[in-house]
Write an enzyme that holds these catalytic residues in place. Structure first.
Site, PDB file in Angstrom:
ATOM      1  N   HIS A  18       0.837  -1.201   0.000  1.00  0.00           N
ATOM      2  CA  HIS A  18       0.000   0.000   0.000  1.00  0.00           C
ATOM      3  C   HIS A  18       0.874   1.254   0.000  1.00  0.00           C
ATOM      4  O   HIS A  18       0.707   2.149  -0.842  1.00  0.00           O
ATOM      5  CB  HIS A  18      -0.903  -0.014   1.230  1.00  0.00           C
ATOM      6  CG  HIS A  18      -1.803   1.178   1.322  1.00  0.00           C
ATOM      7  ND1 HIS A  18      -3.111   1.171   0.898  1.00  0.00           N
ATOM      8  CD2 HIS A  18      -1.589   2.435   1.790  1.00  0.00           C
ATOM      9  CE1 HIS A  18      -3.650   2.358   1.090  1.00  0.00           C
ATOM     10  NE2 HIS A  18      -2.746   3.144   1.634  1.00  0.00           N
ATOM     11  N   GLU A  19       1.804   1.307   0.927  1.00  0.00           N
ATOM     12  CA  GLU A  19       2.666   2.485   1.022  1.00  0.00           C
ATOM     13  C   GLU A  19       3.649   2.562  -0.148  1.00  0.00           C
ATOM     14  O   GLU A  19       4.054   3.658  -0.559  1.00  0.00           O
ATOM     15  CB  GLU A  19       3.431   2.476   2.352  1.00  0.00           C
ATOM     16  CG  GLU A  19       2.546   2.470   3.598  1.00  0.00           C
ATOM     17  CD  GLU A  19       1.556   3.625   3.622  1.00  0.00           C
ATOM     18  OE1 GLU A  19       1.838   4.680   3.027  1.00  0.00           O
ATOM     19  OE2 GLU A  19       0.486   3.470   4.238  1.00  0.00           O
ATOM     20  N   HIS A  22       2.104   4.623  -2.841  1.00  0.00           N
ATOM     21  CA  HIS A  22       2.276   6.051  -2.571  1.00  0.00           C
ATOM     22  C   HIS A  22       3.700   6.501  -2.888  1.00  0.00           C
ATOM     23  O   HIS A  22       3.924   7.512  -3.555  1.00  0.00           O
ATOM     24  CB  HIS A  22       1.992   6.350  -1.096  1.00  0.00           C
ATOM     25  CG  HIS A  22       0.553   6.186  -0.695  1.00  0.00           C
ATOM     26  ND1 HIS A  22      -0.490   6.685  -1.436  1.00  0.00           N
ATOM     27  CD2 HIS A  22      -0.009   5.594   0.395  1.00  0.00           C
ATOM     28  CE1 HIS A  22      -1.636   6.411  -0.828  1.00  0.00           C
ATOM     29  NE2 HIS A  22      -1.362   5.749   0.276  1.00  0.00           N
TER      30      HIS A  22
END
Length: 418
Positions: A18-19, A22
């Site tokens: 998920h990160e 980003h």
């Protein structure tokens, strides 16, 4: 121990990817990413690479990518402040030392007249015993040193807010998107490992000590008919078997080009208020790359729909807060799933990844969906919301989410001891 390892791997993978979404798209847009963190709270481990500090923190409540310009920058050089400047061979400032200047040899101490570390990248000031104002150019990757900590400066073109609306939105959306990509890949791996179910009139895996095994049925047996009823698909087999609980049936099969008839009595099992017949065999499977990709897509879509409906039901009041699970609940679920082997653990990881992706897309302050909602407003009105007001909304949202997490965790603990 196996449960703890599985939980750490699942949680770590979900948050990491998920990160990573980003981080990748933020860096691709040229944004300075100060920290990539898994977990919150005290730092357990860290290392620095390519301007970013990678950390593992104590509390397994998520993670974050800290981008320049998103948090208030701590470096403020007011007129009259004495700082030490470390210069490179091009006479550019590479370090701005705010205290403990004696630790840096050849440091040039000045009293700041003005400083612009975002746009012009200059520092002007007077050296001791000198009356002439001197101006120094600051390197775009210079560091400010305070209390032994070095912080890289963030020129405006490296800050989150300097990027286009599309670049900012992509950097935020990429986090949840990576959770769907992760689930898709996991389902493909599952398909490659255990095969893809096919609707053929044949026997798949035979369960140990089942009526099928005792009757002599083997994996790969092709069923031509049951009780003289032709069978052309797996669905035909299950329909006939389910209709005959506890009744002997004759199964005509072909095995190694030989035809034979086998008598077997399906076990009678309850499904709700109905009794159905079961042989104890699984659907036949085939292994193929294209089939596994299709399975990955189909399963990702199926679970996305199911979880989305559940979220809608939660919002509309069909579910209560007691039905939610946090880290403790996920740990307990992992404990149950580990007993069934690595395939079930992989399936759990895929479903949780979709869950995390969808939850983060909710238009709730402090979540990625809340950020995207503010971008939508910016696109409609032609200018961004005041940063302080938006920041306050996200702060309140984060506080409420932490409160929700505490309540959910407390409920998980209560369920564990009930």
């Amino acid at each position: 121990m196996n449960t703890a390892i599985a939980f750490i791997l699942i949680f770590g993978a979900l948050v990491f990817f998920h990160e990573l979404g980003h981080l990748y798209f933020a860096k691709r847009a040229g944004i300075l990413c100060r920290e990539f963190a898994i977990g919150f709270g005290p730092k357990l481990y860290s290392f620095e690479k390519n301007e970013t500090v990678y950390t593992i923190r104590l509390l397994p409540l998520g993670g974050y990518v800290r981008m320049a310009g998103e948090d208030p920058e701590t470096v403020e050089l007011k007129p009259g402040t004495k700082v030490g400047l470390v210069l490179n061979e091009k006479e550019e400032v590479t370090k701005i030392v705010l205290d403990n200047r004696e630790k840096y040899p050849n440091v040039r101490v000045i009293e700041v007249d003005q400083a612009d570390l975002e746009h012009k990248l200059i520092i002007s000031g007077y050296e001791e015993y000198e009356e002439e104002l001197q101006t120094f150019r600051v390197h775009e990757k210079a560091h400010c040193v305070s209390a032994g900590e070095e912080t890289q400066i963030a020129p405006f073109n490296r800050q989150f807010g300097s990027k286009t609306l599309g670049q900012r939105a992509l950097a935020i959306f990429a986090g949840p998107a990576m959770n769907f990509v992760l689930a898709f890949v996991i389902f493909i791996v599952i398909g490659l490992i255990q095969g893809i179910p096919v609707d053929k009139s044949m026997i798949g895996k035979v369960m140990p000590n089942s009526v099928a095994e005792k009757a002599g049925l083997h994996e790969g047996d092709k069923i031509t008919s049951i009780n003289q009823q032709p069978t052309n698909s797996w669905k035909d087999i299950t329909n006939i078997v389910r209709e005959n609980p506890g009744k002997e049936i004759t199964i005509d099969i072909t095995r190694d080009s030989k035809k034979m008839a086998i008598q077997v009595t399906p076990a009678a099992e309850k499904e709700g208020d109905v009794t159905v017949g079961k042989l104890g065999v699984q659907e036949p499977v085939e292994k193929s790359v294209l089939g596994s990709i299709k399975l990955g897509f189909d399963e990702t879509c199926r679970w996305t729909k199911l979880i989305f409906v559940s979220l809608i039901q939660l919002v509309t009041g069909h579910f209560s807060i007691n039905d939610l699970s946090g880290p403790v609940g996920i740990y307990n679920l992992t404990d149950q799933v580990v007993e069934y082997g690595p395939i079930r653990v992989l399936s759990l990881a895929a479903v949780l990844s979709i869950n995390l992706g969808l939850f983060n897309l909710l238009p709730v302050p402090a979540l990625d969906g809340g950020r995207l909602f503010f971008f939508l407003i910016e696109a409609l009105r032609g200018k961004p919301i005041d940063r302080q007001k938006e920041g306050m909304v996200h702060f309140i949202g984060f506080a409420l989410l932490m409160l929700l997490m505490l309540v959910v965790t407390w409920n998980d603990i209560r369920k564990f001891f009930l």
